[in-house]
Design a protein around this motif. Structure first.
Motif, PDB file in Angstrom:
ATOM      1  N   SER A  13       0.790  -1.311  -0.163  1.00 26.27           N
ATOM      2  CA  SER A  13       0.078   0.023  -0.005  1.00 26.27           C
ATOM      3  C   SER A  13       0.836   1.112  -0.042  1.00 26.27           C
ATOM      4  CB  SER A  13      -0.846   0.089   1.285  1.00 26.27           C
ATOM      5  OG  SER A  13      -1.943  -1.108   1.008  1.00 26.27           O
ATOM      6  N   GLY A  14       0.375   2.172  -0.978  1.00 25.68           N
ATOM      7  CA  GLY A  14       1.162   3.382  -0.885  1.00 25.68           C
ATOM      8  C   GLY A  14       0.244   4.628   0.054  1.00 25.68           C
ATOM      9  N   SER A  15      -0.803   4.423  -0.112  1.00 27.28           N
ATOM     10  CA  SER A  15      -1.983   5.479   0.397  1.00 27.28           C
ATOM     11  C   SER A  15      -3.075   4.713   1.165  1.00 27.28           C
ATOM     12  CB  SER A  15      -2.535   6.426  -0.837  1.00 27.28           C
ATOM     13  OG  SER A  15      -1.498   7.102  -1.338  1.00 27.28           O
ATOM     14  N   GLU A  16      -3.805   5.281   2.156  1.00 26.20           N
ATOM     15  CA  GLU A  16      -5.021   4.805   2.932  1.00 26.20           C
ATOM     16  C   GLU A  16      -5.681   5.980   3.217  1.00 26.20           C
ATOM     17  OE1 GLU A  16      -5.962   1.356   6.188  1.00 26.20           O
ATOM     18  OE2 GLU A  16      -4.682   2.697   6.588  1.00 26.20           O
ATOM     19  N   LEU A  17      -7.256   5.739   2.847  1.00 26.51           N
ATOM     20  CA  LEU A  17      -8.175   6.443   3.304  1.00 26.51           C
ATOM     21  C   LEU A  17      -9.045   5.805   4.266  1.00 26.51           C
ATOM     22  CD1 LEU A  17      -9.877   9.303   3.042  1.00 26.51           C
ATOM     23  CD2 LEU A  17     -10.802   8.223   0.997  1.00 26.51           C
ATOM     24  N   ILE A  18      -9.392   6.296   5.385  1.00 28.59           N
ATOM     25  CA  ILE A  18     -10.483   5.917   6.428  1.00 28.59           C
ATOM     26  C   ILE A  18     -11.618   6.990   6.473  1.00 28.59           C
ATOM     27  CG2 ILE A  18     -10.962   5.161   8.730  1.00 28.59           C
ATOM     28  CD1 ILE A  18      -8.681   3.270   7.213  1.00 28.59           C
ATOM     29  N   VAL A  19     -12.650   6.450   6.123  1.00 32.31           N
ATOM     30  CA  VAL A  19     -14.076   7.276   6.136  1.00 32.31           C
ATOM     31  C   VAL A  19     -14.946   6.807   7.212  1.00 32.31           C
ATOM     32  CG1 VAL A  19     -15.896   8.307   5.118  1.00 32.31           C
ATOM     33  CG2 VAL A  19     -13.812   7.713   3.930  1.00 32.31           C
ATOM     34  N   PRO A  20     -15.048   7.565   8.332  1.00 23.56           N
ATOM     35  CA  PRO A  20     -15.957   6.966   9.431  1.00 23.56           C
ATOM     36  C   PRO A  20     -17.449   7.200   8.905  1.00 23.56           C
ATOM     37  CG  PRO A  20     -14.746   9.080  10.069  1.00 23.56           C
ATOM     38  CD  PRO A  20     -14.469   8.860   8.669  1.00 23.56           C
ATOM     39  N   ILE A  21     -18.285   6.032   9.535  1.00 27.72           N
ATOM     40  CA  ILE A  21     -19.588   5.948   9.164  1.00 27.72           C
ATOM     41  C   ILE A  21     -20.562   6.092  10.339  1.00 27.72           C
ATOM     42  CG2 ILE A  21     -21.497   4.120   8.449  1.00 27.72           C
ATOM     43  CD1 ILE A  21     -19.164   2.789   6.798  1.00 27.72           C
ATOM     44  N   VAL A  22     -21.285   6.994  10.394  1.00 28.13           N
ATOM     45  CA  VAL A  22     -21.977   7.592  11.623  1.00 28.13           C
ATOM     46  C   VAL A  22     -23.472   7.284  11.380  1.00 28.13           C
ATOM     47  CG1 VAL A  22     -22.511   9.558  12.895  1.00 28.13           C
ATOM     48  CG2 VAL A  22     -20.195   9.129  12.062  1.00 28.13           C
ATOM     49  N   LEU A  23     -24.085   6.618  12.439  1.00 30.29           N
ATOM     50  CA  LEU A  23     -25.469   6.253  12.316  1.00 30.29           C
ATOM     51  C   LEU A  23     -26.110   6.979  13.809  1.00 30.29           C
ATOM     52  CD1 LEU A  23     -27.913   5.092  11.088  1.00 30.29           C
ATOM     53  CD2 LEU A  23     -27.362   2.958  12.063  1.00 30.29           C
ATOM     54  N   ASN A  24     -27.125   7.880  13.621  1.00 33.40           N
ATOM     55  CA  ASN A  24     -27.894   8.371  14.650  1.00 33.40           C
ATOM     56  C   ASN A  24     -26.786   8.961  15.747  1.00 33.40           C
ATOM     57  OD1 ASN A  24     -30.427   7.500  13.850  1.00 33.40           O
ATOM     58  ND2 ASN A  24     -29.916   5.364  14.639  1.00 33.40           N
ATOM     59  N   GLY A  25     -25.887   9.549  15.053  1.00 41.73           N
ATOM     60  CA  GLY A  25     -24.788  10.195  15.887  1.00 41.73           C
ATOM     61  C   GLY A  25     -23.764   9.459  16.513  1.00 41.73           C
ATOM     62  N   ARG A  26     -23.664   8.370  16.245  1.00 43.87           N
ATOM     63  CA  ARG A  26     -22.688   7.310  16.836  1.00 43.87           C
ATOM     64  C   ARG A  26     -21.737   6.739  15.671  1.00 43.87           C
ATOM     65  NH1 ARG A  26     -24.405   2.226  17.725  1.00 43.87           N
ATOM     66  NH2 ARG A  26     -22.732   0.921  18.250  1.00 43.87           N
ATOM     67  N   LEU A  27     -20.502   6.750  15.896  1.00 41.52           N
ATOM     68  CA  LEU A  27     -19.693   6.212  14.867  1.00 41.52           C
ATOM     69  C   LEU A  27     -19.627   4.536  14.915  1.00 41.52           C
ATOM     70  CD1 LEU A  27     -16.123   7.326  14.086  1.00 41.52           C
ATOM     71  CD2 LEU A  27     -16.598   4.904  13.913  1.00 41.52           C
ATOM     72  N   ILE A  28     -20.220   4.112  14.002  1.00 37.66           N
ATOM     73  CA  ILE A  28     -20.577   2.589  13.854  1.00 37.66           C
ATOM     74  C   ILE A  28     -19.748   1.658  13.226  1.00 37.66           C
ATOM     75  CG2 ILE A  28     -22.916   2.843  14.663  1.00 37.66           C
ATOM     76  CD1 ILE A  28     -23.434   2.629  11.586  1.00 37.66           C
ATOM     77  N   GLY A  29     -19.141   2.395  12.158  1.00 36.77           N
ATOM     78  CA  GLY A  29     -18.118   1.789  11.307  1.00 36.77           C
ATOM     79  C   GLY A  29     -17.204   2.596  10.476  1.00 36.77           C
ATOM     80  N   THR A  30     -16.476   1.840   9.710  1.00 36.15           N
ATOM     81  CA  THR A  30     -15.400   2.623   8.745  1.00 36.15           C
ATOM     82  C   THR A  30     -15.424   2.107   7.506  1.00 36.15           C
ATOM     83  OG1 THR A  30     -13.607   1.403   9.307  1.00 36.15           O
ATOM     84  CG2 THR A  30     -13.960   3.554  10.793  1.00 36.15           C
ATOM     85  N   LEU A  31     -15.083   2.987   6.358  1.00 37.05           N
ATOM     86  CA  LEU A  31     -14.798   2.549   4.867  1.00 37.05           C
ATOM     87  C   LEU A  31     -13.270   2.551   4.999  1.00 37.05           C
ATOM     88  CD1 LEU A  31     -15.314   1.527   2.192  1.00 37.05           C
ATOM     89  CD2 LEU A  31     -15.897   3.783   1.730  1.00 37.05           C
ATOM     90  N   ASP A  32     -12.773   1.736   4.550  1.00 38.11           N
ATOM     91  CA  ASP A  32     -11.199   1.622   4.482  1.00 38.11           C
ATOM     92  C   ASP A  32     -11.007   1.397   2.901  1.00 38.11           C
ATOM     93  OD1 ASP A  32      -8.454   1.083   4.441  1.00 38.11           O
ATOM     94  OD2 ASP A  32      -8.480   0.118   5.996  1.00 38.11           O
ATOM     95  N   VAL A  33      -9.955   2.346   2.365  1.00 40.05           N
ATOM     96  CA  VAL A  33      -9.806   2.261   1.074  1.00 40.05           C
ATOM     97  C   VAL A  33      -8.414   2.271   0.877  1.00 40.05           C
ATOM     98  CG1 VAL A  33     -10.046   3.028  -1.104  1.00 40.05           C
ATOM     99  CG2 VAL A  33     -12.076   3.158   0.402  1.00 40.05           C
ATOM    100  N   GLU A  34      -7.549   1.276   0.331  1.00 40.02           N
ATOM    101  CA  GLU A  34      -6.137   1.565   0.015  1.00 40.02           C
ATOM    102  C   GLU A  34      -5.754   1.423  -1.588  1.00 40.02           C
ATOM    103  OE1 GLU A  34      -3.703  -0.773   2.326  1.00 40.02           O
ATOM    104  OE2 GLU A  34      -4.950  -0.829   4.132  1.00 40.02           O
ATOM    105  N   SER A  35      -4.589   2.274  -1.525  1.00 42.80           N
ATOM    106  CA  SER A  35      -4.226   2.418  -3.107  1.00 42.80           C
ATOM    107  C   SER A  35      -2.654   1.983  -2.894  1.00 42.80           C
ATOM    108  CB  SER A  35      -4.295   3.881  -3.662  1.00 42.80           C
ATOM    109  OG  SER A  35      -3.471   3.816  -5.011  1.00 42.80           O
ATOM    110  N   GLY A  36      -2.003   1.263  -4.158  1.00 41.20           N
ATOM    111  CA  GLY A  36      -0.700   0.955  -4.086  1.00 41.20           C
ATOM    112  C   GLY A  36       0.123   2.296  -4.629  1.00 41.20           C
ATOM    113  N   ASP A  37      -0.571   3.261  -4.916  1.00 43.35           N
ATOM    114  CA  ASP A  37       0.170   4.383  -5.312  1.00 43.35           C
ATOM    115  C   ASP A  37       0.236   5.541  -4.031  1.00 43.35           C
ATOM    116  OD1 ASP A  37       0.428   3.541  -7.913  1.00 43.35           O
ATOM    117  OD2 ASP A  37      -1.686   4.647  -8.291  1.00 43.35           O
ATOM    118  N   LEU A  38       1.230   6.203  -4.328  1.00 41.74           N
ATOM    119  CA  LEU A  38       1.495   7.451  -3.279  1.00 41.74           C
ATOM    120  C   LEU A  38       0.582   8.729  -3.782  1.00 41.74           C
ATOM    121  CD1 LEU A  38       5.209   7.477  -2.863  1.00 41.74           C
ATOM    122  CD2 LEU A  38       3.753   6.666  -1.257  1.00 41.74           C
ATOM    123  N   GLY A  39       0.011   9.423  -3.054  1.00 45.63           N
ATOM    124  CA  GLY A  39      -0.659  10.498  -3.379  1.00 45.63           C
ATOM    125  C   GLY A  39      -2.049  10.221  -3.978  1.00 45.63           C
TER     126      GLY A  39
END
Length: 186
Positions: free
Chosen positions: A136-162
């Motif tokens: 992996s070169g880059s990673e993005l974590i997006v919180p998933i919120v339901l009814n004001g509570r963080l319940i999960g995440t979406l994790d996306v990885e790329s082999g590229d930098l930037g």
């Protein structure tokens, strides 16, 4: 075109507030289709995440759809509960190196602690990165919120930098929001 990102400085984004350096830049490694996310993809996700299958099956299918639509190298969907983050489904070249881990670890831990997106466009130089895929070169974590509570995440990885610019972040936020029904029956 070379890497346009400051390699040593991971970027954290609060939902809806992109710094100017992200909103104006394109990057070499950005997933090809992410900046014009088709409504058909969102409709397909809605159909998947609301059907009657177990959450892990729905999450795996949703991860596949997101990966195919964005051409990301690896996509994971995680549940966040108390002190533990657990993978519900993934799509990519290999299973997650850490199917479960404490909420204090990695970029995910940062996202959980702050309630904001965690982004590293050079994971090799980011001390918060918890190795998932070796290349992996880059990673993005997006919180998933339901009814004001963080319940999960979406994790996306790329082999590229930037790999992730402001437009990509906005589109992955839309995709993460579409995943909320995965947790609505629990």
């Amino acid at each position: 075109m070379g890497n346009q990102w400051p390699a040593a400085e991971p970027v954290d984004l609060a939902a809806g507030r992109l710094p100017p350096e992200l909103s104006a830049r394109g990057t070499r490694g950005r997933p090809a289709n992410v900046s014009g996310m088709d409504d058909l993809v969102l409709a397909n996700l809605d159909e998947i995440v609301t059907d009657d299958r177990p959450r892990n099956e729905r999450a795996g299918r949703a991860a596949d759809v997101i990966r195919q639509a964005t051409q990301a190298r690896w996509v994971g969907i995680y549940t966040v509960a108390d002190t533990l983050v657990t993978n519900e489904g993934w799509s990519g070249p290999g299973a997650p190196a850490h199917p479960s881990f404490p909420t204090t670890e990695g970029l995910t831990g940062h996202a959980v602690r702050t309630g904001t997106i965690a982004l590293s466009n050079d994971v090799a130089r980011d001390p918060r990165y918890l190795t998932n895929q070796d290349d992996s070169g880059s990673e993005l974590i997006v919180p998933i919120v339901l009814n004001g509570r963080l319940i999960g995440t979406l994790d996306v990885e790329s082999g590229d930098l930037g790999a992730f610019d402001g437009a990509a972040v906005v589109e992955y936020e839309r995709l993460a929001a579409a995943l909320r029904p995965l947790w609505q029956r629990d």
